[in-house]
Design a protein around this motif. Sequence first.
Motif, short mmCIF file in Angstrom:
data_model
loop_
_atom_site.label_atom_id
_atom_site.label_comp_id
_atom_site.label_asym_id
_atom_site.label_seq_id
_atom_site.Cartn_x
_atom_site.Cartn_y
_atom_site.Cartn_z
N TYR A 1 41.21 45.07 46.59
CA TYR A 1 39.81 44.88 46.99
C TYR A 1 38.87 45.86 46.28
CZ TYR A 1 35.60 44.71 49.85
OH TYR A 1 34.30 44.59 50.28
N GLY A 2 37.77 45.32 45.75
CA GLY A 2 36.73 46.15 45.16
C GLY A 2 37.17 46.95 43.95
N ASN B 1 32.56 39.44 49.01
CA ASN B 1 32.88 39.59 50.42
C ASN B 1 31.64 39.36 51.29
OD1 ASN B 1 34.38 40.09 52.66
ND2 ASN B 1 34.52 42.30 52.38
N ASP C 1 34.06 42.82 45.04
CA ASP C 1 35.32 42.09 44.94
C ASP C 1 35.16 40.77 44.20
OD1 ASP C 1 38.09 42.15 45.39
OD2 ASP C 1 37.94 40.76 47.07
#
Length: 832
Positions: free
Chosen positions: A295-296, A369, A408
């Motif tokens: 994530y990210g 997200n 993300d």
Amino acid sequence: MIFLGKARLFSLFLMSRYVVKFCIGGDVITATEYIQDPGSITSSGGLYRMGFFSPNGSANRYVGIWYSNVPTNNILWVANRKNPILDSSGVMTISGDGNLVVVNGKRELVWSSNISNSVNDAKAQLSDSGNLVLLKQSSNSSANGAETLWESFQHMTDSFLAKMKLSTNSRTNEKKALTSWKSPSDPSIGSFLASLDTRGIPELFIWNGSSLYWRSGPWNGNIFIGAPEMQSLYIDGFNLVDNHEGTVTYSFAEASSLSYLLLKSNGDLVQPYLDQNSSSWGIAWSSRGSDCDVYGQCGPFGICNAKKSPICSCLRGFEPKHLEEWSRGNWSSGCVRKSLLQCNGTTNGSSKASKKDGFFKLELMKVPNYGIWTDDDCQGNCFSNCSCVAYAYDSGVGCMYWSGDLIDLQKFSVGGTTLYVRLAHSELEKKRYLREIIATTVIIGTLIVIITIWFARRKAKKQVKESKEIYLSNGEAPLVVSSEEMLGENLSRVKFQEFVLYKIEELAAATGNFDDANKLGRGGFGPVYKGTLPNGQEIAIKRLSRASGQGQQEFVNEMVVICKVQHRNLVRLLGCCVEGDEKMLIYEFMPNKSLDTFLFDPVKQVHLDWRTRFNIIDGICRGLLYLHRDSRLRIIHRDMKASNILLDEELNPKISDFGMARIFGANENQANTRRVVGTYGYMAPEYAMEGRFSEKLDVFSFGILLLEIISGRRNTSFYEEDQFLSLLGQAWQLWNEDDTLALVDPNIPVRCFKVELLRCINVGLLCTQERAKDRPSISTVISMINGEIVDLPRPRQPAFTARKITQDTDSSGQSQKTCSANDVTLTVLQGR
């Protein structure tokens, strides 16, 4: 360690003295039938077992549930994961108050089901779903009268089985979630938790403590759109009920297969499955396909693409926030805008229509997200909202928009959604100027090529009277060859790209003097050898046989065609050799040879799972689309078949053998020939009978090849004792009998991929229609097989599907197999 109260300890003590029966079978636990280490119980169907175990690398003892009769025990649920027993004295039983408990040799309580109301008559049963259920029995002890007091499915550990439920109550935020083991040898609760988030558009999240580690992308009613590889699994396996207590349920499509989801101790969510052939566990899918799945990974407004190096880049109109960190590979700070937005084109109260913000289109994207659902008119709603920085549309979700940072973002190879990012007018202008520069460059380059070709044609025409002409099948001016010896001279004029002219001595050395041990195969052109150059490069050498019906025309034709086209799904030509009577083409080496060596080999075809076959189908389509529409030349291959599809080390397809290819003029859609070439079983009727061909000829051949890939059987593998003339005839009858899936190779689990298989068979029948105009173009085929066109037309009866009425016999009554099943390429056949 938790200690029993005096009364409970006393009751357990009495039980231990007077009850000596311990459970080593059956499927229930009662106050008098219990499990004592190393005993166990088994579900009535024999699929699941519960008992004591020790993880690999540990001597501690735990009570768990695992698959029975499987060589390697994959532990699916653990009772006392927080409190291991240090020796083999453990007992699992029903306590005096009706709780299911685990105690050690000192009669100390290690684990309890913790039901609050005391029950006198309780039993625990291991069901065939893998669920351990604590039941209160009625007075008549009938199954229908039992009341469920507690069940293991409501207290999951790290494994998600069919009929389990992941859920999050949006009112209370109470979660039923998966929690990882601390390590492979320690089942205590680890750092990672997988749960469903329903606060916005529902998504599956994996958390590392309080930090988000992975996300599935939004649920669209059918799939999680941020995990494209799991699409077929979701179609047949997952369902989400979106209410105040959002719930995800899972049911594996193939009931007879052993498969589940597992949250590993490193945070990776995987789908293990049992390979029935090797009796070992494999991984069908993993959430950690690449570093981009963390994530990210690239920070705000950064986009991650696992196919590029470095994997992180800034969106158009953005630049790294901290350039020095970014250059060192630390992308966490992300990117910032180069130009401020004007917000609906209004600055200082004045309207500036020419300075309005716009949107930049990104395809095949994992959307950011925390998307916000909105009504229709996605662009209009986003454009009128100053806080909206991006929007997307999915048919299952509807319109989504994002405000604040976009985090993300990921670029996929397939699947995903189209995302529109808001940019300042000045950034869009740069894009327009860049397009103009590219267009100008292309126009100038095209003019130079046209002038060069014009001079080359004039030079060629002067030699026509002095030499015999060999006309290339591309409609262009002839390439003049007066003799075999002059072929090398004329090849020097084929300068469509730089390629190497090899000497026969170095090719002989590379192949051990063309030793049969290095022979890869043989086609209509001649034998193909594997060679290794002095620098270690592996090559494939296609050697023209003097006995072949193919000659200089096919040799030069293949050289011209393949020099002019370059695509990832077309085989790459490295060079040639022309010395005396020898004519050879040198290609990149394909370690897995041709598709037919896998597809029609009973041993090798098991390596072609459906996902691999679908990727091969898609790759062939992409290569044909390039030949028909996207290359500088419009090319009809005319000999599409499994032996002409080569496979690289990753089983990616590459179209080969362009000796029969025909190049069309810019405005030419159809042509006639008196020289019909190709392979029986793959020829379209208008071509085989009348010599008429167009790109629909390749579509017909592709349709046959598509059915072969699905069935694992040659179109020409039917003989007199068979009911049909061809595979196509069998496919058509099964379609009419509504038994289409009977065509599928038994190695493919049909229920897992039912939707895709039915769609592909439908497309195969559409591609093989009797009339060319009824067949779809290859671009439409791509949209059909990838589900972009949902409602497929119903096919009419394809060509060559007549059934055999009788079986001829000779005078002795013995059936003779007179039908040929060979794969020979025709070189000359006079059309009517």
